[in-house]
Design a protein around this motif. Structure first.
Motif, mmCIF file in Angstrom:
data_model
loop_
_atom_site.group_PDB
_atom_site.id
_atom_site.type_symbol
_atom_site.label_atom_id
_atom_site.label_comp_id
_atom_site.label_asym_id
_atom_site.label_seq_id
_atom_site.Cartn_x
_atom_site.Cartn_y
_atom_site.Cartn_z
ATOM 1 N N GLU A 67 38.478 32.853 41.371
ATOM 2 C CA GLU A 67 38.890 33.084 39.761
ATOM 3 C C GLU A 67 39.036 34.807 39.834
ATOM 4 O OE1 GLU A 67 38.800 31.423 36.850
ATOM 5 O OE2 GLU A 67 38.893 29.568 37.966
ATOM 6 N N LEU A 68 39.904 35.026 38.788
ATOM 7 C CA LEU A 68 40.010 36.311 38.638
ATOM 8 C C LEU A 68 39.020 37.083 37.850
ATOM 9 C CD1 LEU A 68 42.921 38.447 38.619
ATOM 10 C CD2 LEU A 68 42.886 38.043 36.182
ATOM 11 N N PRO A 69 38.572 38.171 38.292
ATOM 12 C CA PRO A 69 37.337 38.795 37.706
ATOM 13 C C PRO A 69 37.445 38.927 36.172
ATOM 14 C CG PRO A 69 37.969 40.192 39.640
ATOM 15 C CD PRO A 69 38.924 39.189 39.287
ATOM 16 N N PRO A 70 36.262 38.968 35.438
ATOM 17 C CA PRO A 70 36.319 38.935 34.063
ATOM 18 C C PRO A 70 36.999 40.067 33.577
ATOM 19 C CG PRO A 70 34.218 38.466 34.787
ATOM 20 C CD PRO A 70 35.090 38.644 36.070
ATOM 21 N N ILE A 71 37.707 39.991 32.612
ATOM 22 C CA ILE A 71 38.582 41.368 31.995
ATOM 23 C C ILE A 71 37.689 41.787 30.808
ATOM 24 C CG2 ILE A 71 40.491 41.789 30.502
ATOM 25 C CD1 ILE A 71 42.177 39.412 31.710
ATOM 26 N N PRO A 72 37.527 43.279 31.072
ATOM 27 C CA PRO A 72 36.392 43.781 30.208
ATOM 28 C C PRO A 72 36.879 43.612 28.473
ATOM 29 C CG PRO A 72 37.056 45.073 32.076
ATOM 30 C CD PRO A 72 37.707 43.924 32.101
ATOM 31 N N ALA A 73 36.072 43.706 27.845
ATOM 32 C CA ALA A 73 36.500 43.514 26.339
ATOM 33 C C ALA A 73 37.055 44.801 26.033
ATOM 34 C CB ALA A 73 35.031 43.566 25.323
ATOM 35 N N GLY A 74 38.234 44.569 25.158
ATOM 36 C CA GLY A 74 39.166 45.608 24.925
ATOM 37 C C GLY A 74 40.187 46.124 25.672
ATOM 38 N N GLN A 75 40.373 45.120 26.814
ATOM 39 C CA GLN A 75 41.386 45.639 27.839
ATOM 40 C C GLN A 75 42.416 44.494 27.988
ATOM 41 O OE1 GLN A 75 40.202 47.162 31.620
ATOM 42 N NE2 GLN A 75 38.628 48.619 30.858
ATOM 43 N N SER A 76 43.444 45.012 28.590
ATOM 44 C CA SER A 76 44.640 43.648 28.496
ATOM 45 C C SER A 76 44.527 42.652 29.850
ATOM 46 C CB SER A 76 45.986 44.313 28.492
ATOM 47 O OG SER A 76 45.910 45.435 29.940
ATOM 48 N N GLY A 77 44.002 43.482 30.923
ATOM 49 C CA GLY A 77 43.626 42.647 32.093
ATOM 50 C C GLY A 77 44.686 43.031 33.101
ATOM 51 N N ARG A 78 45.466 44.184 32.756
ATOM 52 C CA ARG A 78 46.272 44.605 33.745
ATOM 53 C C ARG A 78 45.907 45.076 35.043
ATOM 54 N NH1 ARG A 78 49.334 48.806 31.957
ATOM 55 N NH2 ARG A 78 48.233 48.798 29.793
ATOM 56 N N VAL A 79 44.689 45.913 34.844
ATOM 57 C CA VAL A 79 43.932 46.465 36.032
ATOM 58 C C VAL A 79 43.841 44.974 36.970
ATOM 59 C CG1 VAL A 79 41.807 47.453 36.828
ATOM 60 C CG2 VAL A 79 43.207 48.294 34.986
ATOM 61 N N GLN A 80 43.130 43.940 36.316
ATOM 62 C CA GLN A 80 42.606 43.002 37.085
ATOM 63 C C GLN A 80 43.831 42.276 37.669
ATOM 64 O OE1 GLN A 80 41.443 43.774 34.248
ATOM 65 N NE2 GLN A 80 39.624 44.356 34.941
ATOM 66 N N LEU A 81 45.025 42.242 37.102
ATOM 67 C CA LEU A 81 46.221 41.668 37.561
ATOM 68 C C LEU A 81 46.704 42.599 38.877
ATOM 69 C CD1 LEU A 81 48.594 39.635 37.442
ATOM 70 C CD2 LEU A 81 49.882 41.333 35.836
ATOM 71 N N ALA A 82 46.811 43.840 38.715
ATOM 72 C CA ALA A 82 47.437 44.856 39.738
ATOM 73 C C ALA A 82 46.301 44.719 40.855
ATOM 74 C CB ALA A 82 47.366 46.103 39.135
ATOM 75 N N ASP A 83 44.979 44.822 40.712
ATOM 76 C CA ASP A 83 44.137 44.235 41.992
ATOM 77 C C ASP A 83 44.250 42.890 42.583
ATOM 78 O OD1 ASP A 83 42.935 46.984 41.469
ATOM 79 O OD2 ASP A 83 41.279 46.022 40.386
ATOM 80 N N TRP A 84 44.996 41.897 41.900
ATOM 81 C CA TRP A 84 44.978 40.667 42.620
ATOM 82 C C TRP A 84 46.253 40.947 43.097
ATOM 83 C CZ3 TRP A 84 49.225 37.360 41.208
ATOM 84 C CH2 TRP A 84 49.174 35.999 42.014
ATOM 85 N N ILE A 85 47.245 41.440 42.727
ATOM 86 C CA ILE A 85 48.506 41.590 43.226
ATOM 87 C C ILE A 85 48.465 42.173 44.934
ATOM 88 C CG2 ILE A 85 50.930 42.441 43.170
ATOM 89 C CD1 ILE A 85 50.853 41.944 40.330
ATOM 90 N N ALA A 86 47.625 43.566 44.708
ATOM 91 C CA ALA A 86 47.423 44.451 45.810
ATOM 92 C C ALA A 86 46.402 43.968 46.567
ATOM 93 C CB ALA A 86 47.412 45.396 45.262
ATOM 94 N N ASP A 87 45.772 42.713 46.477
ATOM 95 C CA ASP A 87 44.890 42.482 47.453
ATOM 96 C C ASP A 87 45.280 41.784 48.503
ATOM 97 O OD1 ASP A 87 42.609 40.769 48.397
ATOM 98 O OD2 ASP A 87 41.459 41.379 46.897
ATOM 99 N N ALA A 88 44.757 42.249 49.568
ATOM 100 C CA ALA A 88 45.197 41.731 51.052
ATOM 101 C C ALA A 88 44.848 40.389 51.084
ATOM 102 C CB ALA A 88 44.275 42.552 52.067
ATOM 103 N N ARG A 89 44.187 39.669 50.474
ATOM 104 C CA ARG A 89 44.277 38.292 50.521
ATOM 105 C C ARG A 89 45.349 37.600 49.617
ATOM 106 N NH1 ARG A 89 37.996 38.087 48.307
ATOM 107 N NH2 ARG A 89 39.052 39.640 47.241
ATOM 108 N N ASN A 90 46.041 38.185 49.146
ATOM 109 C CA ASN A 90 47.076 37.635 48.132
ATOM 110 C C ASN A 90 48.054 37.147 49.366
ATOM 111 O OD1 ASN A 90 49.660 37.359 46.749
ATOM 112 N ND2 ASN A 90 48.620 38.357 45.109
ATOM 113 N N PRO A 91 48.650 35.961 49.358
ATOM 114 C CA PRO A 91 49.476 35.307 50.384
ATOM 115 C C PRO A 91 51.016 35.878 50.351
ATOM 116 C CG PRO A 91 48.912 33.985 48.883
ATOM 117 C CD PRO A 91 48.085 34.826 48.392
ATOM 118 N N LEU A 92 51.353 36.475 49.128
ATOM 119 C CA LEU A 92 52.618 36.814 48.775
ATOM 120 C C LEU A 92 52.897 38.197 49.087
ATOM 121 C CD1 LEU A 92 53.152 34.231 45.786
ATOM 122 C CD2 LEU A 92 54.078 33.935 48.007
#
Length: 819
Positions: free
Chosen positions: A518-543
């Motif tokens: 699961e994507l880590p929780p998005i802090p209140a008041g934030q868009s979630g772009r940090v979590q999205l960027a971390d997901w894209i740039a994670d070594a575990r991302n298969p793409l």
């Protein structure tokens, strides 16, 4: 008491009667629907509005929930209200834009049936939902079995029979496949060809005669050449342009209006610096998706992070629209699509309206990501009604930068004041002269009119200088960027992409099929772009790593290991060497996401050394060169053609970046938004900086018109149009290209400059010919070519001979090809 009791019994009986009557009416309504309405819908509507056939306009009429939800215009019926029911208005043919059925109006009796049905509350006995014959059920776990969504494997290089050929693991992967097909690699390209190849691939420029003279083709000499090229500023200027093709970069906002994107150059320079500094690619991702939200240790880092988010707003952004909600949703769609293509190699735009037709990506996956960008401000409405503008952020400065800028600002203000005083004084002289003209003799008038015109021209020049200085005053730097909204929130599904027809909200997240948790929780008041960027740039991302190394491979070898470089889905191509792809992806991540290290390993491989010569036996077995038994030939792209001509002719000038003003722009600037840009700056062509001798990446990119002058070469040679994004350009060979090379003033000018340089620096014909071939084709001239060239020179006038010969070589196939 008795009276009260009797009254109560009467009301109870009346209630029973009312319920009974309601039940009867409901039964009658259902009977009417099934007997009269349903057959009508089936015969007249299902052809275009049912799951069994098609669902035009998003409207399905083969189930109750279909007309309740409606299509692109919202609910099709409002039970009991004929005037507000779109279906009734359509069958009545009252609105030309909405006439159904389109083939002809229904008979009056059939229209009356539908009107009666709606008037009685639109009873509908269909409680079970109809499903399409070919409806797909997206199974995420099953989808993860597809090669692109499997975890990247740390592959080991295979054993090979001919152990003397590989120079490293990359070569063993290539040779293993060739040996399995009884094929052998092509012989090595000659040293001149290899040096030209690697120079063009890494810098977009050919080697100089001095580079060729120092190169001895030894392993040490090859490594030294590669390191020199990787460390040159030309490397970033070359590879940044590849990335800008995936951004839709231009120096103009949108395509529908001539609005200059005056801060776009900061993002371009950010990308160039990122490649030259070998910024880790995972950081490159995070900064472009969420740089404004990242911590920074200095004002310079903070400024770079903010500038990087220009990735999200420098595409074909529409800023003139009456329907602001639609405009906003279209921009979100563009941002989601760009993320999908550039980083993930997936097509996500179609998932705005429905589940992906071929890949395990649900509509909810799209809105999980879209919610993050719906929670991000990228544009804002100006005071000009339908106009909007791209959001700009003031960039932080160090104390030294601010002091230097304020000093420049003061000097600029002094210059403006000086020009204004001169203009005012000159205007008084013009007024006095005009008074003299009124009473001048016929003989004196011509001289006075000439002086008046000279004074008027001087005033015009001063006005241009003043406006230019005001427009480019060294004020606090700004960049096109984004920032989170004050109240970020999940986004609701828009039915068929219609922002006014809303479905359920979707929790913000990422593509489930490419996720490991699961994507880590998005802090209140934030868009979630940090979590999205971390997901894209994670070594575990298969793409991400696979897509990136495949793009790099394609730029160096002409074809990707996955040839559909922008699409890794089910309808794309499978990798020709899947184990090699995973090996490179693993090594890329292990080496700190360093693009330069990956490029160095690839260009120093034996596979990269191979000749591009044909082999009949190998071509018969593998006509598309999927197994890479030879190097693929490539035509130079537009930038490499133009920049090489400048370098060869000795006229290429270095650039530090900075603003890119349009080379040409319509003189009539009244249509420009005064809130978006300062129109007078475009009215003075003579004030624009000269770009003719800078590298092509610094030329302004205008979306709405063919490029003038030397920039036109881009359009002729398949420049990616900035309204689009593409990881691989088209490579055409059409007559207009040959005609352009033969007739272009730009090419002729380069040939003339080259000829002048040769005649000024080389003592005789033989030396000039040798120098000409080394400069243009990066190899020595052959004896046959020397004879032909001398014959040509003898048939032409001396002042034209070398120009014609230089022009011929600059227009030759060999110059245009990277062998």
């Amino acid at each position: 008491m008795a009276a009260a009791f009797l009254m109560n019994r009467v009301f109870q009986c009346l209630g029973i009667v009312t319920l009974a009557l309601s039940s009867v009416r409901a039964e009658e309504g259902m009977a009417f629907f099934e007997a009269r309405v349903l057959p009508l819908l089936q015969s007249r509507c299902y052809e275009c509005h049912s799951h069994e056939n098609k669902i035009k306009g998003g409207l399905a009429l083969d189930l109750k929930s279909g007309w309740q939800t409606g299509g692109d215009n919202g609910p099709a019926l409002v039970p009991g209200d004929l005037a507000r029911s779109h279906l009734i208005q359509a069958v009545r043919y009252t609105t030309p834009e909405m006439e159904m059925p389109p083939k002809g109006k229904l008979p009056a009796a059939e229209v009356e049936i539908l009107e009666k049905w709606v008037a009685m509350g639109a009873p509908d006995s269909r409680v079970k939902q109809t499903t399409a014959k070919s409806a797909r059920v997206i199974d995420i776990e099953e989808g993860k079995k597809f090669w692109a969504f499997r975890p990247v494997q740390d592959e080991k290089a295979p054993a090979v029979k001919h152990t003397d050929w590989p120079l490293g693991p990359v070569d063993r992967f290539i040779l293993s496949r060739l040996e399995a097909s009884n094929l052998t690699p092509a012989p090595d390209a000659d040293p001149h060809t290899w040096l030209r190849r690697v120079s063009l691939d890494l810098t977009g420029l050919p080697p100089t005669p001095q580079d060729l003279a120092l190169f001895d083709a030894s392993p040490a000499s090859r490594a030294a050449a590669v390191d020199r090229l990787l460390q040159s500023s030309a490397f970033g200027e070359r590879w940044a342009r590849h990335w800008l093709d995936l951004v839709g970069y231009a120096d103009q906002i949108g395509t529908s209006n001539n609005v200059f994107a005056e801060h776009a150059w900061r993002y371009r320079d950010y990308v160039i610096n990122a490649f030259n500094s070998d910024k880790p690619f995972d950081s490159f991702i995070r900064e472009q998706v969420a740089g404004d939200l990242l911590p920074a240790s200095s004002p310079q880092e903070r400024a770079a992070n903010i500038t990087a988010t220009g990735f999200l707003v420098l595409g074909d952004v529409e800023i003139v629209a009456v329907d602001k909600l639609k405009m906003e949703n279209d921009l979100v769609d563009q941002q989601v699509s760009k993320i999908g293509t550039a980083f993930l190699g997936m097509t996500l735009g179609c998932v705005r309206c429905h589940d992906h037709k071929f890949d395990p990506i649900a509509q909810t996956d799209y809105y999980a990501i879209a919610g993050m960008f719906r929670s991000t401000d990228a544009t804002y409405k100006t005071d000009n009604g339908v106009w909007s503008s791209v959001h700009k952020t003031e960039l932080p400065e160090t104390a030294e930068q601010k002091a230097a800028r304020e000093q420049l600002f003061s000097a600029n203000e002094a210059k403006i004041h000086q020009w204004e005083n001169e203009r005012d004084s000159t205007s008084k002289d013009k007024s006095a002269l005009e008074q003299s003209l009124a009473s001048a003799t016929k003989e004196a008038k011509p001289d006075l009119e000439k002086k008046r015109d000279e004074i008027a021209a001087r005033i015009k020049t001063l006005n241009g200088q003043i406006e230019h200085a005001k427009f480019f005053a060294p004020v606090a730097p700004k960049a096109f960027a984004v920032h989170d909204r004050e109240q970020p929130a999940d986004m609701r599904i828009t039915i068929r992409g219609n922002p006014y027809a809303l479905g359920d909200p979707v929790k913000r997240g990422a593509l489930r099929v490419a996720s490991w948790a699961e994507l880590p929780p998005i802090p209140a008041g934030q868009s979630g772009r940090v979590q999205l960027a971390d997901w894209i740039a994670d070594a575990r991302n298969p793409l991400t790593a696979r897509v990136t190394v495949n793009r790099i491979w394609q730029k160096l070898f002409g074809e990707g290991l996955v040839r559909s470089v922008d699409y890794f889905g089910a309808r794309g191509e499978s990798p020709s060497h899947p184990e090699l792809l995973d090996y490179l992806a693993t090594r890329f991540v292990q080496n700190g996401w360093s693009q330069k290290q990956l490029i160095r390993e690839l260009v120093l491989s034996h596979a990269y050394r191979m000749s591009s010569a044909q082999n009949a036996v190998a071509a018969a077995k593998d006509p598309d060169n999927r197994l890479l038994w030879r190097m693929n030939r490539q035509r130079l792209d537009a930038e490499a053609i133009r920049d090489s001509m400048l370098a060869i002719s000795g006229t290429l000038t270095a650039s530090r970046g900075g603003p890119a003003l349009p080379l040409e722009f319509p003189e009539n600037v009244t249509s420009l938004s005064p809130k978006a840009v300062n129109p007078p700056a475009f009215a003075f062509k003579k004030m624009r900086p000269v770009h003719d001798f800078e590298r092509t990446i610094y030329l302004p990119v205008i979306r709405t018109a063919a490029q003038p002058g030397s920039a036109r070469l881009r359009d002729v040679f398949d420049f990616t149009q900035p309204a689009q994004i593409a990881g691989r350009r088209a490579e055409t060979a059409v007559p207009t290209q040959a005609l352009f090379l033969l007739n272009s003033d730009t090419v002729r000018a380069r040939a003339t400059e080259l000829a002048k340089h040769l005649t000024a620096t080389e003592p005789n014909t033989g030396a000039r010919l040798e120098a000409l071939w080394l400069r243009v084709l990066s190899r020595p001239i052959t004896s046959a070519e020397r004879e032909d060239a001398v014959s040509l020179l003898e048939t032409l006038p001396a002042d034209k001979a070398w120009i014609e010969l230089s022009h011929a070589l600059l227009s030759s196939n060999e110059f245009l090809l990277r062998l």
